[in-house]
Design a protein around this motif. Structure first.
Motif, PDB file in Angstrom:
ATOM      1  N   VAL A 293      52.154 -13.216  55.239  1.00 63.68           N
ATOM      2  CA  VAL A 293      51.968 -13.715  53.875  1.00 63.68           C
ATOM      3  C   VAL A 293      53.303 -13.630  53.146  1.00 63.68           C
ATOM      4  O   VAL A 293      53.897 -12.559  53.034  1.00 63.68           O
ATOM      5  CB  VAL A 293      50.890 -12.904  53.137  1.00 63.68           C
ATOM      6  CG1 VAL A 293      50.749 -13.392  51.698  1.00 63.68           C
ATOM      7  CG2 VAL A 293      49.555 -13.014  53.869  1.00 63.68           C
ATOM      8  N   THR A 294      53.760 -14.760  52.631  1.00 72.72           N
ATOM      9  CA  THR A 294      55.068 -14.813  51.970  1.00 72.72           C
ATOM     10  C   THR A 294      54.963 -14.816  50.444  1.00 72.72           C
ATOM     11  O   THR A 294      55.955 -14.609  49.754  1.00 72.72           O
ATOM     12  CB  THR A 294      55.824 -16.075  52.429  1.00 72.72           C
ATOM     13  OG1 THR A 294      55.042 -17.236  52.131  1.00 72.72           O
ATOM     14  CG2 THR A 294      56.087 -16.021  53.934  1.00 72.72           C
ATOM     15  N   GLY A 295      53.809 -15.035  49.880  1.00 65.53           N
ATOM     16  CA  GLY A 295      53.667 -15.028  48.437  1.00 65.53           C
ATOM     17  C   GLY A 295      52.246 -15.411  48.032  1.00 65.53           C
ATOM     18  O   GLY A 295      51.475 -15.885  48.866  1.00 65.53           O
ATOM     19  N   PRO A 296      51.924 -15.132  46.766  1.00 62.88           N
ATOM     20  CA  PRO A 296      52.747 -14.486  45.735  1.00 62.88           C
ATOM     21  C   PRO A 296      52.898 -12.976  45.980  1.00 62.88           C
ATOM     22  O   PRO A 296      52.154 -12.394  46.762  1.00 62.88           O
ATOM     23  CB  PRO A 296      51.959 -14.769  44.448  1.00 62.88           C
ATOM     24  CG  PRO A 296      50.542 -14.913  44.913  1.00 62.88           C
ATOM     25  CD  PRO A 296      50.596 -15.539  46.263  1.00 62.88           C
ATOM     26  N   GLN A 297      53.824 -12.373  45.257  1.00 66.15           N
ATOM     27  CA  GLN A 297      54.123 -10.964  45.487  1.00 66.15           C
ATOM     28  C   GLN A 297      52.917 -10.073  45.205  1.00 66.15           C
ATOM     29  O   GLN A 297      52.722  -9.046  45.864  1.00 66.15           O
ATOM     30  CB  GLN A 297      55.303 -10.528  44.608  1.00 66.15           C
ATOM     31  CG  GLN A 297      55.805  -9.120  44.897  1.00 66.15           C
ATOM     32  CD  GLN A 297      56.253  -8.949  46.342  1.00 66.15           C
ATOM     33  OE1 GLN A 297      56.947  -9.816  46.882  1.00 66.15           O
ATOM     34  NE2 GLN A 297      55.852  -7.848  46.973  1.00 66.15           N
ATOM     35  N   ALA A 298      52.066 -10.459  44.235  1.00 64.72           N
ATOM     36  CA  ALA A 298      50.901  -9.635  43.912  1.00 64.72           C
ATOM     37  C   ALA A 298      49.957  -9.515  45.112  1.00 64.72           C
ATOM     38  O   ALA A 298      49.380  -8.447  45.351  1.00 64.72           O
ATOM     39  CB  ALA A 298      50.161 -10.226  42.715  1.00 64.72           C
TER      40      ALA A 298
END
Length: 315
Positions: A293-298
């Motif tokens: 998983v590259t994003g979102p950071q949350a």
């Protein structure tokens, strides 16, 4: 009941004075239970097929072996196509069977028979968590009648806030999507979808429906369902998927998965939609063998927290 089996059963009944469920099963290469269920479905739908009980009994077509498909009434012809299911989602062989059946009908019945075949779409996917089956809504038959006959409705409707409204609509089709039924219709404000269990009154006006040229209920419902799914799952997570895991992701996420191009290392760019960061991270946590998983950071933060909690409990 498959439309090709429906036609085959009717032809058997035409050719022979009487058939048994076991004979139908042998002819159609299905189980006797399936053959009996098909015969019962025809009879229950209003087709003139009836059972002769007792020793030497079987199933007959009303009027005997000389009765043919052109002897059906308008209601019986429509019943046949309703049992056959939606032609718009049928396989090529089923569509061919429906065409044969349509050609065998008397001219005045063909239009309504075809309308019956395209009046309902069954969408087996549920929205949200599993819910028990609900009984057929009160005005389902009247609404289906209006769709098949192509007449406008004066519709009483109670919205989500409990407000009662009256409006004239152009009914275009009915969708069964567990656990609810929906009416797709044109209104003065454009195309709308109504939950049938919120319909409070129905009156057929007799005025003809303005049906869009080339209208395909199955295709329109896919667009409606996709839009609803997107509103229910507004968050998008980006990830890289190992090529071998793409089939699994399609089965797990269905239309919530969008597939992009390949990266130089052979992985595939994907986007998965979810309700919120926490829920989506929970859905993705067990897929670490296939996903980065590259994003979102949350979402990445929630995944890290899930991993830390698992390590703390099970290490």
């Amino acid at each position: 009941m498959r439309a090709d089996r429906l036609v085959a059963v009717l032809l058997l009944l035409q050719q022979r004075e009487q058939v048994t469920a076991s004979e139908v099963a042998r002819e159609l290469e299905v189980s006797e239970r399936t053959a009996r269920r098909d015969l019962e479905a025809l009879s229950g739908a209003g087709v003139p097929v009836y059972a002769m009980p007792g020793r030497g009994g079987g199933w007959r077509l009303l009027g005997g072996a000389r009765t043919d498909l052109s002897g059906l009434t308008a209601g019986e012809a429509r019943a046949l196509f309703l049992v056959a299911g939606p032609a718009s989602t049928a396989t090529p062989s089923v569509k061919a069977a429906l065409r044969k059946l349509r050609r065998a009908l008397p001219e005045p019945f063909r239009e309504q028979a075809e309308a019956a075949a395209t009046s309902i779409v069954v969408d087996p996917r549920q929205w949200g968590s599993s819910q028990p089956e609900s009984p057929s809504p009160r005005f389902l038959d009247e609404l289906q009648e209006a769709v098949i006959r192509g007449v406008q409705l004066r519709l009483g409707y109670v919205d989500l806030k409990g407000s009662q409204t009256q409006r004239t609509v152009h009914p275009l089709g009915i969708v069964a999507k567990r656990p609810a039924w929906y009416l797709v219709a044109n209104t003065e404000a454009g195309r709308r979808t109504f939950r049938i269990d919120r319909v409070s009154s129905v009156e057929l006006t007799g005025d003809a429906v303005d049906r869009p040229e080339g209208f395909d209920l199955a295709e329109i419902w896919r667009e409606i369902a996709d839009e609803v799914d997107r509103r229910r799952t507004p968050l998008e997570a980006q990830a890289l998927c190992a090529a071998g895991g793409l089939g699994l992701l399609r089965r797990v996420f269905g239309r919530r998965l969008d597939v992009g191009g390949s990266t130089p290392d052979g992985r595939i760019e994907i986007v998965i939609r979810g309700r919120d960061e926490h829920t989506l991270a929970g859905e993705l946590a067990w897929l670490t063998d296939w996903l980065d998983v590259t994003g979102p950071q949350a979402v990445r933060d929630h995944l890290a927290a899930i991993g830390a909690a698992l390590v703390a409990r099970y290490s």
